[in-house]
Design a protein around this motif. Sequence first.
Motif, short mmCIF file in Angstrom:
data_model
loop_
_atom_site.label_atom_id
_atom_site.label_comp_id
_atom_site.label_asym_id
_atom_site.label_seq_id
_atom_site.Cartn_x
_atom_site.Cartn_y
_atom_site.Cartn_z
N VAL A 123 9.09 -12.94 -1.83
CA VAL A 123 8.25 -13.21 -0.67
C VAL A 123 7.42 -11.98 -0.32
O VAL A 123 6.23 -12.08 0.03
N LEU A 124 8.02 -10.80 -0.45
CA LEU A 124 7.31 -9.56 -0.18
C LEU A 124 6.14 -9.38 -1.16
O LEU A 124 5.03 -9.01 -0.76
N PHE A 125 6.37 -9.67 -2.43
CA PHE A 125 5.30 -9.60 -3.42
C PHE A 125 4.21 -10.62 -3.11
O PHE A 125 3.01 -10.35 -3.28
N LEU A 126 4.61 -11.81 -2.67
CA LEU A 126 3.63 -12.85 -2.34
C LEU A 126 2.77 -12.42 -1.16
O LEU A 126 1.55 -12.60 -1.17
N VAL A 127 3.40 -11.85 -0.14
CA VAL A 127 2.65 -11.38 1.02
C VAL A 127 1.69 -10.25 0.62
O VAL A 127 0.55 -10.18 1.09
N ALA A 128 2.14 -9.38 -0.28
CA ALA A 128 1.29 -8.28 -0.74
C ALA A 128 0.04 -8.79 -1.44
O ALA A 128 -1.03 -8.20 -1.33
N ASN A 129 0.17 -9.93 -2.13
CA ASN A 129 -0.98 -10.50 -2.82
C ASN A 129 -1.98 -11.14 -1.87
O ASN A 129 -3.15 -11.32 -2.22
N THR A 130 -1.55 -11.50 -0.67
CA THR A 130 -2.44 -12.14 0.29
C THR A 130 -3.18 -11.14 1.18
O THR A 130 -4.10 -11.54 1.88
N LEU A 131 -2.79 -9.88 1.14
CA LEU A 131 -3.45 -8.88 1.99
C LEU A 131 -4.85 -8.58 1.46
O LEU A 131 -5.02 -8.32 0.27
N PRO A 132 -5.86 -8.59 2.32
CA PRO A 132 -7.21 -8.23 1.87
C PRO A 132 -7.31 -6.73 1.61
O PRO A 132 -6.60 -5.93 2.24
N GLN A 133 -8.19 -6.36 0.69
CA GLN A 133 -8.33 -4.95 0.37
C GLN A 133 -8.85 -4.14 1.55
O GLN A 133 -8.57 -2.95 1.64
N GLU A 134 -9.58 -4.79 2.45
CA GLU A 134 -10.08 -4.07 3.63
C GLU A 134 -8.93 -3.54 4.49
O GLU A 134 -9.06 -2.49 5.12
N ALA A 135 -7.82 -4.29 4.51
CA ALA A 135 -6.67 -3.84 5.29
C ALA A 135 -5.93 -2.69 4.62
O ALA A 135 -5.22 -1.93 5.28
#
Length: 273
Positions: A106-118
Amino acid sequence: MRGPGRWAVLAALGVLAAVMMFPFVIVAINAVKSPAEYSSSGPLSLPDGLYLQGIIDFWNRVDFGEKLWNSLLISGSVAVLAVVLSVLNAYALGIGRVRGRLSILVLFLVANTLPQEALAYPLYYLAKEFGLYDTKLSMIIIFTVIQAAFGTYLLSAVLGQFPKEILEAAAIDGAGRFRTLIRVVVPISRPTLSVLLIFFFIWTWNEFFLPLIFLISNDNQTVPVALGILQGERYMDATMSSASALLGIVPAVAFFLIFQRTLTRGITVGAVK
Protein backbone atom coordinates in the motif's frame (compact mmCIF):
# COMPACT_ATOMS: atom_id res chain seq x y z
CA MET A 1 -11.63 -13.94 -36.36
CA ARG A 2 -12.51 -14.39 -40.01
CA GLY A 3 -14.45 -12.67 -42.78
CA PRO A 4 -15.46 -9.00 -42.81
CA GLY A 5 -14.88 -8.60 -39.09
CA ARG A 6 -11.17 -9.32 -39.45
CA TRP A 7 -10.74 -6.80 -42.24
CA ALA A 8 -12.67 -4.20 -40.25
CA VAL A 9 -10.30 -4.64 -37.29
CA LEU A 10 -7.24 -4.40 -39.56
CA ALA A 11 -8.65 -1.27 -41.22
CA ALA A 12 -9.32 0.32 -37.82
CA LEU A 13 -5.78 -0.48 -36.67
CA GLY A 14 -4.40 0.99 -39.90
CA VAL A 15 -6.35 4.21 -39.42
CA LEU A 16 -5.24 4.44 -35.78
CA ALA A 17 -1.59 3.93 -36.76
CA ALA A 18 -1.88 6.60 -39.46
CA VAL A 19 -3.40 9.09 -37.02
CA MET A 20 -0.66 8.42 -34.45
CA MET A 21 2.12 8.72 -37.04
CA PHE A 22 0.79 11.92 -38.63
CA PRO A 23 2.39 14.38 -36.13
CA PHE A 24 5.74 12.58 -36.40
CA VAL A 25 5.60 12.72 -40.21
CA ILE A 26 4.79 16.45 -40.17
CA VAL A 27 7.69 17.14 -37.80
CA ALA A 28 10.06 15.10 -39.99
CA ILE A 29 8.93 16.91 -43.17
CA ASN A 30 9.35 20.37 -41.68
CA ALA A 31 12.73 19.48 -40.17
CA VAL A 32 14.22 19.14 -43.66
CA LYS A 33 12.68 22.31 -45.10
CA SER A 34 14.40 25.64 -45.45
CA PRO A 35 12.84 28.60 -43.58
CA ALA A 36 11.97 30.25 -46.90
CA GLU A 37 10.26 27.13 -48.18
CA TYR A 38 8.32 26.79 -44.94
CA SER A 39 7.16 30.40 -45.13
CA SER A 40 6.07 30.17 -48.76
CA SER A 41 4.48 26.68 -48.84
CA GLY A 42 3.34 26.13 -45.27
CA PRO A 43 3.86 23.18 -42.92
CA LEU A 44 1.87 20.58 -44.91
CA SER A 45 3.73 20.82 -48.21
CA LEU A 46 6.43 18.35 -49.21
CA PRO A 47 9.99 19.69 -49.37
CA ASP A 48 11.69 20.12 -52.73
CA GLY A 49 14.91 18.71 -51.31
CA LEU A 50 16.68 17.87 -48.07
CA TYR A 51 17.65 20.98 -46.11
CA LEU A 52 19.75 19.70 -43.21
CA GLN A 53 21.15 23.00 -42.04
CA GLY A 54 18.40 23.39 -39.43
CA ILE A 55 19.35 20.06 -37.85
CA ILE A 56 23.06 20.93 -37.98
CA ASP A 57 22.50 24.38 -36.48
CA PHE A 58 20.39 22.99 -33.64
CA TRP A 59 22.90 20.21 -32.94
CA ASN A 60 25.75 22.69 -32.65
CA ARG A 61 23.69 25.29 -30.82
CA VAL A 62 22.79 23.11 -27.83
CA ASP A 63 25.71 20.66 -28.06
CA PHE A 64 23.13 17.95 -28.65
CA GLY A 65 25.68 15.14 -28.45
CA GLU A 66 26.34 16.02 -24.82
CA LYS A 67 22.61 16.26 -24.03
CA LEU A 68 22.06 12.91 -25.75
CA TRP A 69 24.77 11.29 -23.67
CA ASN A 70 23.32 12.73 -20.46
CA SER A 71 19.87 11.35 -21.26
CA LEU A 72 21.26 7.95 -22.25
CA LEU A 73 23.37 7.74 -19.09
CA ILE A 74 20.54 8.73 -16.75
CA SER A 75 17.81 6.69 -18.48
CA GLY A 76 19.96 3.59 -18.93
CA SER A 77 21.24 3.66 -15.36
CA VAL A 78 17.75 4.20 -13.94
CA ALA A 79 16.25 1.40 -16.06
CA VAL A 80 18.84 -1.17 -14.93
CA LEU A 81 18.99 -0.12 -11.27
CA ALA A 82 15.21 0.19 -10.94
CA VAL A 83 14.68 -3.31 -12.35
CA VAL A 84 17.29 -4.77 -9.98
CA LEU A 85 15.78 -2.98 -6.98
CA SER A 86 12.26 -3.97 -8.01
CA VAL A 87 13.26 -7.65 -8.29
CA LEU A 88 14.90 -7.67 -4.87
CA ASN A 89 11.94 -5.93 -3.22
CA ALA A 90 9.33 -8.02 -5.01
CA TYR A 91 11.19 -11.25 -4.21
CA ALA A 92 11.04 -10.44 -0.52
CA LEU A 93 7.39 -9.32 -0.67
CA GLY A 94 5.98 -11.75 -3.21
CA ILE A 95 7.89 -14.92 -2.37
CA GLY A 96 9.54 -14.23 0.97
CA ARG A 97 6.23 -13.09 2.45
CA VAL A 98 7.79 -10.62 4.88
CA ARG A 99 5.71 -9.29 7.75
CA GLY A 100 3.54 -6.31 6.96
CA ARG A 101 3.58 -7.20 3.26
CA LEU A 102 0.19 -5.64 2.55
CA SER A 103 1.07 -2.40 4.35
CA ILE A 104 4.33 -2.13 2.42
CA LEU A 105 2.56 -2.66 -0.90
CA VAL A 106 0.00 0.00 0.00
CA LEU A 107 2.90 2.34 0.78
CA PHE A 108 4.41 1.68 -2.65
CA LEU A 109 1.01 2.25 -4.26
CA VAL A 110 0.58 5.58 -2.48
CA ALA A 111 4.10 6.59 -3.53
CA ASN A 112 3.14 6.00 -7.17
CA THR A 113 0.13 8.30 -6.87
CA LEU A 114 2.08 11.30 -5.54
CA PRO A 115 2.59 14.04 -8.15
CA GLN A 116 6.14 15.12 -8.82
CA GLU A 117 5.23 18.68 -7.84
CA ALA A 118 4.71 17.47 -4.27
CA LEU A 119 8.13 15.82 -4.25
CA ALA A 120 10.07 18.72 -5.75
CA TYR A 121 10.86 20.72 -2.59
CA PRO A 122 11.72 17.79 -0.26
CA LEU A 123 13.96 16.28 -2.94
CA TYR A 124 15.52 19.68 -3.64
CA TYR A 125 16.28 20.13 0.07
CA LEU A 126 17.80 16.66 0.39
CA ALA A 127 19.91 17.11 -2.75
CA LYS A 128 21.27 20.39 -1.38
CA GLU A 129 22.05 18.81 2.00
CA PHE A 130 23.99 15.90 0.49
CA GLY A 131 25.76 17.95 -2.17
CA LEU A 132 24.01 16.21 -5.05
CA TYR A 133 22.21 19.21 -6.51
CA ASP A 134 22.91 19.82 -10.19
CA THR A 135 24.44 16.37 -10.68
CA LYS A 136 23.35 13.50 -12.89
CA LEU A 137 23.70 11.19 -9.89
CA SER A 138 20.83 12.97 -8.15
CA MET A 139 18.52 12.23 -11.10
CA ILE A 140 19.64 8.61 -11.21
CA ILE A 141 18.90 8.12 -7.51
CA ILE A 142 15.55 9.93 -7.57
CA PHE A 143 14.16 8.23 -10.67
CA THR A 144 15.50 4.83 -9.60
CA VAL A 145 13.45 5.08 -6.42
CA ILE A 146 10.38 6.41 -8.25
CA GLN A 147 10.44 3.74 -10.95
CA ALA A 148 11.31 0.98 -8.49
CA ALA A 149 8.21 1.82 -6.45
CA PHE A 150 6.05 0.98 -9.45
CA GLY A 151 8.18 -2.01 -10.38
CA THR A 152 7.98 -3.43 -6.85
CA TYR A 153 4.21 -3.11 -6.76
CA LEU A 154 3.85 -4.82 -10.14
CA LEU A 155 6.39 -7.60 -9.62
CA SER A 156 5.08 -8.40 -6.15
CA ALA A 157 1.78 -9.43 -7.69
CA VAL A 158 3.59 -11.45 -10.39
CA LEU A 159 5.98 -13.24 -8.02
CA GLY A 160 3.17 -13.83 -5.54
CA GLN A 161 1.76 -16.29 -8.10
CA PHE A 162 5.12 -17.95 -8.73
CA PRO A 163 4.78 -21.79 -8.81
CA LYS A 164 5.70 -23.15 -5.39
CA GLU A 165 6.72 -26.48 -6.91
CA ILE A 166 9.64 -24.83 -8.70
CA LEU A 167 10.79 -23.13 -5.51
CA GLU A 168 10.53 -26.38 -3.56
CA ALA A 169 12.50 -28.22 -6.23
CA ALA A 170 15.24 -25.58 -6.03
CA ALA A 171 15.32 -25.91 -2.23
CA ILE A 172 15.63 -29.70 -2.48
CA ASP A 173 18.59 -29.22 -4.84
CA GLY A 174 20.25 -27.18 -2.13
CA ALA A 175 19.78 -23.72 -3.62
CA GLY A 176 19.65 -20.90 -1.11
CA ARG A 177 17.38 -17.88 -1.42
CA PHE A 178 19.82 -15.75 -3.38
CA ARG A 179 20.75 -18.59 -5.72
CA THR A 180 17.06 -19.38 -6.25
CA LEU A 181 16.48 -15.75 -7.17
CA ILE A 182 19.36 -15.60 -9.66
CA ARG A 183 19.09 -19.08 -11.20
CA VAL A 184 15.32 -19.68 -11.07
CA VAL A 185 13.14 -16.62 -10.50
CA VAL A 186 14.96 -14.13 -12.72
CA PRO A 187 15.27 -16.39 -15.81
CA ILE A 188 11.60 -17.36 -15.65
CA SER A 189 10.53 -13.73 -15.09
CA ARG A 190 12.84 -12.37 -17.80
CA PRO A 191 10.02 -11.35 -20.23
CA THR A 192 8.32 -9.27 -17.53
CA LEU A 193 11.64 -7.74 -16.47
CA SER A 194 12.41 -6.84 -20.09
CA VAL A 195 9.11 -4.96 -20.37
CA LEU A 196 9.86 -3.05 -17.17
CA LEU A 197 13.36 -2.21 -18.44
CA ILE A 198 11.97 -0.74 -21.67
CA PHE A 199 9.24 1.25 -19.94
CA PHE A 200 11.60 2.57 -17.26
CA PHE A 201 14.01 3.76 -19.94
CA ILE A 202 11.34 5.55 -22.00
CA TRP A 203 9.61 7.06 -18.95
CA THR A 204 12.89 8.41 -17.59
CA TRP A 205 13.94 9.69 -21.02
CA ASN A 206 10.75 11.76 -21.29
CA GLU A 207 10.99 13.25 -17.79
CA PHE A 208 11.06 17.03 -17.82
CA PHE A 209 9.86 18.61 -14.58
CA LEU A 210 12.38 17.29 -12.05
CA PRO A 211 15.40 17.49 -14.42
CA LEU A 212 14.43 21.10 -15.15
CA ILE A 213 14.71 21.86 -11.41
CA PHE A 214 17.75 19.75 -10.54
CA LEU A 215 19.93 20.10 -13.66
CA ILE A 216 20.59 23.80 -14.03
CA SER A 217 24.06 23.53 -15.57
CA ASN A 218 24.22 23.33 -19.34
CA ASP A 219 26.67 20.41 -19.10
CA ASN A 220 24.18 18.29 -17.12
CA GLN A 221 20.94 19.00 -18.97
CA THR A 222 19.01 16.20 -20.66
CA VAL A 223 17.39 16.25 -24.11
CA PRO A 224 13.83 17.18 -22.92
CA VAL A 225 15.18 20.03 -20.80
CA ALA A 226 17.28 21.42 -23.66
CA LEU A 227 14.30 21.22 -26.02
CA GLY A 228 11.93 22.82 -23.52
CA ILE A 229 14.26 25.74 -22.85
CA LEU A 230 14.97 26.44 -26.50
CA GLN A 231 11.31 26.24 -27.53
CA GLY A 232 10.73 29.46 -25.61
CA GLU A 233 13.40 31.39 -27.48
CA ARG A 234 11.86 33.75 -30.02
CA TYR A 235 14.72 33.65 -32.49
CA MET A 236 14.25 29.95 -33.34
CA ASP A 237 12.63 29.50 -36.75
CA ALA A 238 9.98 26.86 -37.43
CA THR A 239 12.31 24.48 -39.24
CA MET A 240 14.85 24.51 -36.43
CA SER A 241 12.04 23.91 -33.93
CA SER A 242 10.94 20.91 -35.99
CA ALA A 243 14.56 19.71 -36.16
CA SER A 244 14.86 19.93 -32.39
CA ALA A 245 11.61 17.99 -31.91
CA LEU A 246 12.76 15.34 -34.40
CA LEU A 247 16.12 14.87 -32.71
CA GLY A 248 14.36 14.58 -29.35
CA ILE A 249 11.93 11.93 -30.56
CA VAL A 250 14.20 9.75 -32.70
CA PRO A 251 16.31 8.16 -29.91
CA ALA A 252 13.27 7.03 -27.90
CA VAL A 253 11.52 5.73 -31.03
CA ALA A 254 14.68 3.91 -32.11
CA PHE A 255 15.02 2.31 -28.68
CA PHE A 256 11.38 1.22 -28.80
CA LEU A 257 11.74 -0.27 -32.29
CA ILE A 258 14.94 -2.12 -31.41
CA PHE A 259 13.27 -3.81 -28.43
CA GLN A 260 9.82 -4.13 -29.99
CA ARG A 261 9.99 -7.91 -30.20
CA THR A 262 11.14 -8.12 -26.59
CA LEU A 263 8.28 -5.87 -25.53
CA THR A 264 5.70 -7.88 -27.48
CA ARG A 265 7.03 -11.17 -26.11
CA GLY A 266 6.94 -9.85 -22.56
CA ILE A 267 3.38 -8.54 -22.83
CA THR A 268 1.98 -11.69 -24.42
CA VAL A 269 3.84 -14.17 -22.20
CA GLY A 270 1.34 -16.23 -20.31
CA ALA A 271 -1.45 -15.50 -22.76
CA VAL A 272 -0.58 -18.70 -24.65
CA LYS A 273 0.52 -21.81 -22.77
